[in-house]
Design an enzyme around this catalytic site. Structure first.
Site, short mmCIF file in Angstrom:
data_model
loop_
_atom_site.label_atom_id
_atom_site.label_comp_id
_atom_site.label_asym_id
_atom_site.label_seq_id
_atom_site.Cartn_x
_atom_site.Cartn_y
_atom_site.Cartn_z
N TYR A 262 -105.14 54.09 -25.21
CA TYR A 262 -106.56 53.99 -24.91
C TYR A 262 -106.79 52.70 -24.11
CZ TYR A 262 -107.14 57.48 -28.60
OH TYR A 262 -107.05 58.62 -29.37
N ASN B 224 -98.52 62.07 -37.33
CA ASN B 224 -99.34 61.35 -36.36
C ASN B 224 -99.16 59.85 -36.51
OD1 ASN B 224 -101.85 61.11 -34.48
ND2 ASN B 224 -102.37 59.82 -36.24
N GLU B 225 -98.80 59.18 -35.43
CA GLU B 225 -98.76 57.70 -35.36
C GLU B 225 -98.13 57.07 -36.60
OE1 GLU B 225 -102.59 56.11 -34.34
OE2 GLU B 225 -102.61 57.06 -32.37
N GLU C 139 -102.84 61.80 -27.04
CA GLU C 139 -104.07 61.02 -27.20
C GLU C 139 -104.17 60.07 -26.03
OE1 GLU C 139 -105.24 59.14 -30.85
OE2 GLU C 139 -104.16 60.61 -32.08
N GLU D 102 -110.52 66.27 -34.14
CA GLU D 102 -110.14 65.65 -35.40
C GLU D 102 -111.33 65.63 -36.34
OE1 GLU D 102 -108.10 61.53 -37.16
OE2 GLU D 102 -108.57 61.69 -35.03
N ASN E 280 -105.34 60.38 -37.30
CA ASN E 280 -105.12 59.70 -38.56
C ASN E 280 -105.51 60.56 -39.75
OD1 ASN E 280 -104.39 57.57 -36.93
ND2 ASN E 280 -106.12 56.27 -37.47
N GLN F 295 -111.63 62.44 -27.76
CA GLN F 295 -111.64 63.73 -28.42
C GLN F 295 -112.58 64.65 -27.67
OE1 GLN F 295 -112.22 63.46 -32.70
NE2 GLN F 295 -110.81 61.75 -32.86
#
Length: 504
Positions: free
Chosen positions: A244, A172-173, A292, A27, A72, A350
């Site tokens: 996470y 994304n999200e 992720e 990213e 993001n 990442q």
């Protein structure tokens, strides 16, 4: 001393260990791109600015697919900014991470890097500030052979052949209030369905990923998936999942059991997807793209954002991972494999510097973080068919997840070579003897036994000065006798045990 037992039989197959499970994520955040995979003028960089030392470590890591450009970041990104002559590209404000994006690295550079790294690209389209037409334009630029404005523009920029990107994330999200262009489930579901239908008109061979919940703790979790899939089920191939695990509170017993939460997360998303399939009479089973996941000291992020203004590529959440973190990452990989029948894609977030297995110094070396090792060894040896394991294990109590087993395992059988690989985590604070019953696979002998143990030095980490402080160690290799053997798993450890045909 407490002991554990494990019986392995090839009759209890889950599914193939898809290579796409060993994905990563690049990213435009912090130094993942600038100073990570791309640094013109670095001693190892080629004429295109790609860091050779990071490319070498990426190949060693065994990464199969890489998600790009966010995250993001993608929700405010104009992909056109990152193609064409670099000198003509605009500088933009990136609202996601409060940085200035130079656009010196973009789509064409990423595709060149991916080819050099030997990884499959997975592209995300902006459904935050943009929509269907921009997604179609990007797909035409990337995948159409030629003869149109955008495909010929790609050729003009030096890529004669189409990139042939097969995996596409529809935003994304989008459930997250922090996301630029955040939407309700109905708003996003309708937009994603429209984009999916149109994109497959251009290239029916692509696979599409709808946004699931940003994490299992979201107040809209499950209802978000249900609503989005009611709009998109017939048009998409995957629903995403992100998670996470933050060790900042010092609750080691709970962080070591993080895979229990991931396991429940996967089970619940599968149940929700299957509910929509039943409701709409779909026979096809949707898969999960767990694109992720990682250990992340997330509580440090806001401080990083608050203490600076608009700058280029700042050091952002460059966590130093401990030996305990590596054991947790190994356990999360075990969980992904255990759900190989329904998890078809996964991406650790990442790749470089930003909560990453690879760390670099601008102008200096690159090195392997502790979490590099379980990923690399799992990617190397998890080949073949994932087998269901039902270990008999002692249990211990955790604050977050209640009563959990000390032992977590999965096995992978390679029918072509006859090799069997067992991945095992001992979450306990004492060594754990493990009795293995391999009579379902007769004629095996031990090949190797590697273990990354955190029990004696849990806070140990790899640094530029000590890049090999945390690495897997060779252990005495077990030799099955009558199809049985016993191994001792070190306290707080991740281990990989390999067996092969005795007559090979």
């Amino acid at each position: 001393m407490r002991t554990a037992q494990l019986t392995i039989d090839p009759a209890f197959a889950i599914g193939p260990a898809d290579r796409r499970l060993f994905g990563s994520f690049v990213e435009h955040m912090g130094r993942c791109v600038y100073g990570g995979i791309y640094e013109p003028g670095h001693p190892s960089a080629d004429s295109r600015g790609l860091r050779g030392d990071v490319l070498e470590l990426t190949r060693e890591l065994g990464v199969s697919v890489v998600r790009y450009p966010g995250g993001n970041f993608v929700s405010g990104y104009r992909w056109e900014d990152g193609v064409g002559p670099v000198g003509d590209r605009p500088r933009r404000l990136d609202l996601a991470w409060k940085t200035i994006e130079t656009n010196a690295f973009g789509l064409d550079e990423f595709m060149t890097w991916a080819a050099e790294a030997g990884v499959e690209p997975m592209m995300a389209v902006n459904l935050g500030t943009r929509g269907v037409q921009e997604a179609l334009d990007l797909l035409e630029y990337a995948n159409h052979p030629g003869g149109t404005h955008l495909s010929d523009l790609r050729r003009k920029h030096g890529a004669e052949d189409p990139y042939g990107v097969k995996l596409w994330c529809l935003g994304n999200e989008m459930d997250g209030p922090w996301q630029v262009g955040h939407k309700t489930a109905d708003e996003y579901g309708r937009l994603a369905a429209e984009a999916a239908r149109a994109m497959k008109m251009i290239d029916p061979s692509i696979s599409l990923i709808a946004c699931g919940s940003s994490n299992r703790r979201m107040p809209t979790f499950a209802s978000w998936e249900a609503t989005v899939l009611e709009h998109t089920y017939e048009h998409v191939d995957y629903i995403s999942a992100h998670t996470y695990y933050d060790p900042s509170d010092g609750d080691r017993a709970s962080i070591l059991a993080s895979a229990v939460d991931m396991d429940n997360f996967i089970t619940e998303v599968v149940a929700t997807a299957d509910h929509v399939a039943a409701k709409q009479r779909h026979k096809r089973k949707l898969k999960i793209s767990f694109d992720e996941w990682n250990v992340w000291y997330e509580s440090r992020l806001q401080a990083d954002l608050d203490r600076r203004g608009w700058v280029e590529a700042p050091a952002l959440i460059e966590d130093d991972f401990t030996a305990v973190d590596a054991v947790v990452v190994g356990d999360l990989l075990i969980t992904l494999l255990r759900h190989a029948d329904r998890v078809g894609v996964a991406a650790q977030a990442q790749l470089a510097n930003v909560i990453a297995p690879i760390r670099t110094r601008n102008g200096g070396p690159a090195w392997r973080q502790s979490i590099f090792h379980p990923f690399a060894l799992t990617a190397r040896y998890a080949r073949g068919t994932v087998l269901r394991t039902e270990p008999v294990s002692p249990r211990y109590d955790t604050k977050k997840y209640g009563d959990v087993p000390v032992l977590d395992t999965v096995a992978v059988h390679d029918e072509e070579t006859g090799e069997l690989t067992v991945f095992a985590v001992n979450r306990g604070e004492e060594d754990l003897p493990l009795d293995l019953d391999l009579r379902g696979l007769p004629g095996l002998s031990g090949l190797s036994f590697l273990s990354l143990a955190a029990g004696s030095d849990p806070s140990a980490m790899n640094t530029e000065a000590e890049p090999d402080r945390v690495t897997p160690r060779e252990m005495p290799t077990p030799t099955p006798d009558g199809g049985r053997c016993t191994v001792r798993l070190p306290a707080v450890s991740w281990s990989v045990l390999r067996f092969g045909p005795a007559n090979a």
